[in-house]
Motif scaffolding. Sequence first.
Motif, short mmCIF file in Angstrom:
data_model
loop_
_atom_site.label_atom_id
_atom_site.label_comp_id
_atom_site.label_asym_id
_atom_site.label_seq_id
_atom_site.Cartn_x
_atom_site.Cartn_y
_atom_site.Cartn_z
N LEU A 174 0.83 -1.20 0.00
CA LEU A 174 0.00 0.00 0.00
C LEU A 174 0.87 1.25 0.00
CD1 LEU A 174 -2.71 1.56 0.40
CD2 LEU A 174 -2.37 1.23 2.87
N GLY A 175 1.84 1.31 0.91
CA GLY A 175 2.68 2.49 1.01
C GLY A 175 3.59 2.69 -0.18
N VAL A 176 4.29 1.65 -0.59
CA VAL A 176 5.21 1.73 -1.74
C VAL A 176 4.42 2.03 -3.02
CG1 VAL A 176 6.81 0.41 -3.19
CG2 VAL A 176 6.94 0.22 -0.69
N GLY A 177 3.29 1.37 -3.18
CA GLY A 177 2.46 1.60 -4.37
C GLY A 177 1.91 3.01 -4.42
N ALA A 178 1.41 3.50 -3.28
CA ALA A 178 0.84 4.85 -3.23
C ALA A 178 1.89 5.90 -3.54
CB ALA A 178 0.23 5.10 -1.86
N PHE A 179 3.08 5.78 -2.93
CA PHE A 179 4.14 6.76 -3.16
C PHE A 179 4.59 6.75 -4.63
CE2 PHE A 179 5.06 7.29 1.44
CZ PHE A 179 5.18 8.67 1.44
N ASN A 180 4.82 5.57 -5.18
CA ASN A 180 5.28 5.49 -6.57
C ASN A 180 4.25 6.07 -7.53
OD1 ASN A 180 7.94 3.86 -7.37
ND2 ASN A 180 7.19 3.10 -5.41
N ASN A 202 7.69 5.43 -9.88
CA ASN A 202 7.51 4.62 -11.08
C ASN A 202 6.03 4.22 -11.13
OD1 ASN A 202 7.21 2.23 -12.75
ND2 ASN A 202 9.44 2.09 -12.79
N LYS A 203 5.30 4.79 -12.08
CA LYS A 203 3.85 4.58 -12.12
C LYS A 203 3.48 3.12 -12.30
CE LYS A 203 1.36 5.35 -15.72
NZ LYS A 203 0.75 6.01 -16.89
N GLU A 204 4.13 2.43 -13.21
CA GLU A 204 3.79 1.03 -13.48
C GLU A 204 4.06 0.15 -12.25
OE1 GLU A 204 2.14 0.13 -16.06
OE2 GLU A 204 2.25 2.18 -16.80
N PHE A 205 5.18 0.43 -11.58
CA PHE A 205 5.51 -0.34 -10.37
C PHE A 205 4.50 -0.03 -9.27
CE2 PHE A 205 8.00 -0.73 -6.34
CZ PHE A 205 8.14 -2.11 -6.37
N GLY A 206 4.12 1.24 -9.16
CA GLY A 206 3.14 1.63 -8.15
C GLY A 206 1.80 0.94 -8.37
N LEU A 207 1.33 0.94 -9.62
CA LEU A 207 0.06 0.27 -9.95
C LEU A 207 0.15 -1.23 -9.68
CD1 LEU A 207 -0.88 2.09 -13.28
CD2 LEU A 207 -2.13 2.23 -11.11
N GLN A 208 1.30 -1.81 -10.01
CA GLN A 208 1.49 -3.26 -9.78
C GLN A 208 1.41 -3.59 -8.29
OE1 GLN A 208 5.41 -4.67 -10.75
NE2 GLN A 208 4.98 -6.75 -10.09
N MET A 235 -8.42 10.72 -10.46
CA MET A 235 -7.12 11.38 -10.61
C MET A 235 -6.67 11.50 -12.06
SD MET A 235 -4.87 10.13 -7.32
CE MET A 235 -5.19 8.39 -7.49
N SER A 236 -6.87 10.45 -12.84
CA SER A 236 -6.43 10.50 -14.24
C SER A 236 -7.19 11.55 -15.02
CB SER A 236 -6.58 9.12 -14.89
OG SER A 236 -7.93 8.69 -14.84
N PHE A 237 -8.41 11.85 -14.60
CA PHE A 237 -9.21 12.87 -15.28
C PHE A 237 -8.87 14.27 -14.76
CE2 PHE A 237 -11.63 8.98 -15.76
CZ PHE A 237 -12.03 9.04 -17.09
N ILE A 238 -8.70 14.40 -13.45
CA ILE A 238 -8.36 15.70 -12.86
C ILE A 238 -7.01 16.19 -13.36
CG2 ILE A 238 -7.77 16.85 -10.68
CD1 ILE A 238 -9.85 14.98 -9.34
N LEU A 239 -6.03 15.26 -13.46
CA LEU A 239 -4.69 15.64 -13.91
C LEU A 239 -4.56 15.66 -15.43
CD1 LEU A 239 -2.60 13.63 -11.29
CD2 LEU A 239 -3.10 16.08 -11.29
N GLY A 240 -5.62 15.23 -16.10
CA GLY A 240 -5.63 15.30 -17.56
C GLY A 240 -4.74 14.30 -18.25
N THR A 241 -4.40 13.20 -17.55
CA THR A 241 -3.52 12.21 -18.19
C THR A 241 -4.31 11.29 -19.11
OG1 THR A 241 -3.81 10.64 -16.36
CG2 THR A 241 -1.99 12.21 -16.18
N GLY A 242 -5.60 11.12 -18.82
CA GLY A 242 -6.44 10.26 -19.66
C GLY A 242 -6.02 8.81 -19.64
N GLU A 243 -5.32 8.39 -18.57
CA GLU A 243 -4.78 7.03 -18.53
C GLU A 243 -5.60 6.08 -17.65
OE1 GLU A 243 -0.84 7.79 -17.21
OE2 GLU A 243 -0.11 8.38 -19.19
#
Length: 309
Positions: A174-180, A202-208, A235-243
Amino acid sequence: MSQEEETLSNGCSRSDLSMALEDCMAALDLFLRNDFEEAQDRLKCKAKDSMYHALTYATILEMKAMMTFDPEHILVAGNTMKEAQALCQRQRKKATFSKSFTEEELHAEVCYAECLLQRAALTFLQDENMISFIKGGIKVRNSYQTYKELHNVLQSSGYTHGINHGHFEGGVKLGVGAFNLMISMLPTRTLKLLEFVGFSGNKEFGLQQLQEGSAESTFRSFLCNMLLLCYHTFMSFILGTGEGDVEDAEKLLQPYLKKYPKGSIFLFFAGRIEEIKGNLDAAIKLFEECCEAQQQWSQFHHMCYWELM
C-alpha cells in the motif's frame, strides 16, 4: 510452546496481534456495510492499547474530515492520528545494532509509516502556510524512507514469514504503491526536484504494487482497492492524463459491490463509472441509491449531489 503462543520481548503474544487484526477487519466490515457509528465504537474502546485499533479508528475519522473539511473534524482526526502514531512508536524496534525484527515490531513500523503519511495529509489540509508545508513535507519524507526500508526487509534473504505476514506485506505494498503512483503523476519539474532530495516514482511499479495488495484478503486490501479506483475514476481525469482504465475499475469494484450491494462507497464508485461511460440514467440511479442506502454520514450524499450537478 507453539509459535502462535510465543511471547515477544514486550510481553505481548503473537496471538494478540492476530486477534487485533481480526477484530479490526470485523470493524472494517461494519464500516463498509454503512454501520459507521458501530464500527467506530468497536475500534474506539481498544484504541488506547492496540496500534491497529488506533490506526483504523483514526483513519475513519480522517476520511470523515477529508469529506467535510470541517476544522473541528480535521483537528480531532489529527489528534487521534497523533495518538495512534505515539502508540506505534512505543512498539517499534528500539535502536540496537541488531537488524532482526520481531513480527510485532515490523507491524509497528508499517503502522507508524501509515500514521505519518495520514498526518501529513491532514497537515496540508489544516493550514496552507509555509510552516505547515514544511512539517507535512518532513512527515512525508520520513514515511517514504520507512516504506523503502520495509520493502527492502521483505526482499531480504533473512526475512522470515510471520503468522501475519500477509497483512504486513499488504501494508508495505500500500505504502510503496501509493508513493510510486502519486510521485509519478507530478509535473516533470516537481518530479526532478523531488528526485534531487531522494524521492522517486515509477507509475507502473506503483500500480502493480497496489493491484497485488488489492488482490489479497488482507487488512489493507480495501485501501489498495480504493486508491486504484480513485486513480482510474478521478485522478487520471483531474490531472488530464487520460490514462484511467474504466474496465479495470469495474473489475476492482465488482467483488466489493457483490459483497456489499448497499455499501455507500461502492455505490458511489459504481455511479462514477457509469457516468464516465456516458450511461447517465444508470449513473443517476446509482447516486440516488447511494444517498438512500444510509443516513449516518451525510458527506456521502454531498459527494453524490456534486456528481449529479
